[in-house]
Every structure is written in C-alpha cells, then in structure tokens.
Write a protein that holds these residues in place. Sequence first.
Motif: not given
Length: 371
Positions: A205, A240, A322, A325-326, A329-333
């Motif tokens: 992670r 981040t 993407e 992501k699970d 790795y949320d591309p928004k975060k």
Amino acid sequence: MAYTVSRLTDYSAAALEKAADECIAACTAEASEVRSDLDLKSFRDRWMARKNGILTQINDLWLKGAPKEAKREAGIRVNEIKSAVADIIDKAEHIRLEISTAAIQSVDISLPGIRRPIGAEHPVIKTMHEIVGVFQKLGYSVAEGPVVETDYYNFEALNFPPNHPARDTQDTLFIAGQQSKPQRERLLLRTHTSPVQIRTMEKMRPPIRIVIPGTVHRNDPPDASHSPMFHQIEGLAVDTNITFGDLKGTLDHAMKALFGSSVKTHFRPSFFPFTEPSAELYVTCFICGGSGKRGADPCRPCKQTGWIEVLGCGMVDPNVFEFVKDNGYDPKKVSGFAFGMGVDRLALLKYGVDDLQYFFQGDVRFLEQFG
Ligand code: PHE
C-alpha cells in the motif's frame, strides 16, 4: 652379476628345485633394487617380455627342452616360477604406487602458492549497483519481478491501448503457443521493468519508494548499440502530494550523485502510455562536459549535442492507479512519479566501451579489465 637363464643338463627333481629357487631369489633381489617408475618398467620387461623375457626363456629352455620323462616335473616348476615372479612384480608395482601417491600428498611449503584469479563484478552489474545505491540512500527499497510476464502487467495495466504497436512482434518477444488464451494472460518476455510497478502496488500500500533492477528483452538484432536482452532500472514513488517538482529534484540529485556534481539536467516532453505528463531526461555529456567537442574532434557519444539521454520518466497516469485502486491507490488521493533507465548504455559510456556486444560475450580478456 645379473641373472641369466642357463640350459639345464640335470632334470632331476632336486636340480629343478635348485634352479627354480635360484631364479626366484634373483627376481626378489632385482625387485628390491627398483627405485623409480623407469626401473620398474625395465624390471618388468626383463622378466615378463613375451619376446625373450626371462620367463619366456625359462619356458623355452627348461620346459620345451626337457626330456619326455622330466616334462611333468619341469612343468610344475616353471609354473611355480611364473606365479612367484608375477607376485614379486605385483608387489614391486604396489610399492611404487604408494611412494608416488605419498609424493603427491606431501606439501612442499617452500614452493610458491597457486594464485587464484579474483572474480570481478561485471561492468553492467557494477553500474546497476551504483545506481541502485544512489536511490537506496534516498530511502528507496529494491523490488524485483519476473522476466516472463503476462500481457496484462507488461501492457494492459500500464494503460497501453489494446492495439498499441509495442505489442507487435517487432518489439515484443512472445512465448509461443499462447494464442488460445485471452490476450491479457498471454506470456511474453517483458519489454521493460515497468510491469513491476503494478506488481509492487498490488502487494504494498502507499506510500512506496522503490527501484526495480532487471533484464528486459526486445526483438532487436544485436549490434554495437542494440541487444535483444538488456538491463533497466525502474523507479516508482507514490505518496500524497508527489509533484513533478519532486520528480525533477530527485532525478537531478541522482544524476549528480552518479556523474558528478557539475552535471546539468534537462527535461524534454515525451510520451509514455503510463505517465502523464511524460519526459525524457538528458544530462550534460560527461565525456565532453557539454561542449560537444573533444579537443578539435566532434564528441561521438553525445553526437556533438553536449547532451545525453538517460531515461524516460513522468507522473504516474491516473489510469494506471485505477488498476490498483483497491489497494489504496485512489488517483484522487495519491500521486506519484516513475522513471526507467537503460543501464547498459550508461555502462558503455562510463567505461568508454564502443561495442555493447562485449558485455554479453563472456570473454574473460574483456571482463578481467574491470577486476
Ligand atoms: N518503460 C519505459 C521504457 O522502457 C521507461 C519509463 C519508465 C518511462 C517509467 C516512464 C516511466 O522505455
């Protein structure tokens, strides 16, 4: 006086016995005189040679020459002599063997020792270790991945569109007999170390900072600057708020650590499906110092430009995140940068080698220069 076989006149049992005793005693005495392998050979030949050896003479003179009534007794005696002589020679051979084996085992400490050649790190591996070392000091850890990869990791999860020309057999070496599988499962020789970006993000992670050294393959015929197998080092940092400024600062520092603090870096826009924006990194030519000239001659390694391309890099494309992501790795975060460099070409420049093939031929005369 050396023993010789004389004709027998008396074939009585007593005379035969005496002659046999004399013969065996002579043989025993001669055996005790054997001092070398050469002695042993002439001793054996003197007694055993088919043509005119002592045993042959005894056979001819004492047995064949015996009168009919003495043949039996003579035969027994001659056989006795033959087996006694064979035993004596056997024993002499054993003794010689023991002596020469002992001579081999004993150590003469006054002799000079055997100099064992010390192995040298291969110039490509040495360069690889240096580069990895620079990033380890920045807190990066080392990850590795398989050379035989699936289409999924090598292309799909790196945002290559389904019919991207890099999949084409011109660049990629595919494993045979995979046609029945869905495209993403088909095996190939990885064309870059970038698939290990995905593999690592699946396992770890964020935040991560890793470098990935390894071999890669492309369908390029070998020549002075190409090889179907070569080496890359991949880098990936995800956290981040990672920015392009972090990418520039990190790589500028790494290039100065590798090529010297006077080296300048220069980023030019480029394209890779898995980074956006993407760039190529150039450093001032460390052969000519950026002048493009070596004395009055043009500088060949940088083609007179004063700049050498060392790697491809960029900000990790959100489409790549993407796929993982699970795992956080949320591309928004999160955001990140990646880079990938060819090690072999850097090793060529660093050591002033003019043909890449020298690196892969395993010729000790070439390799020992790096010892
Ligand atoms: N994988 C790319 C290549 O082999 C290099 C690269 C790695 C580019 C990471 C951008 C980011 O050419």
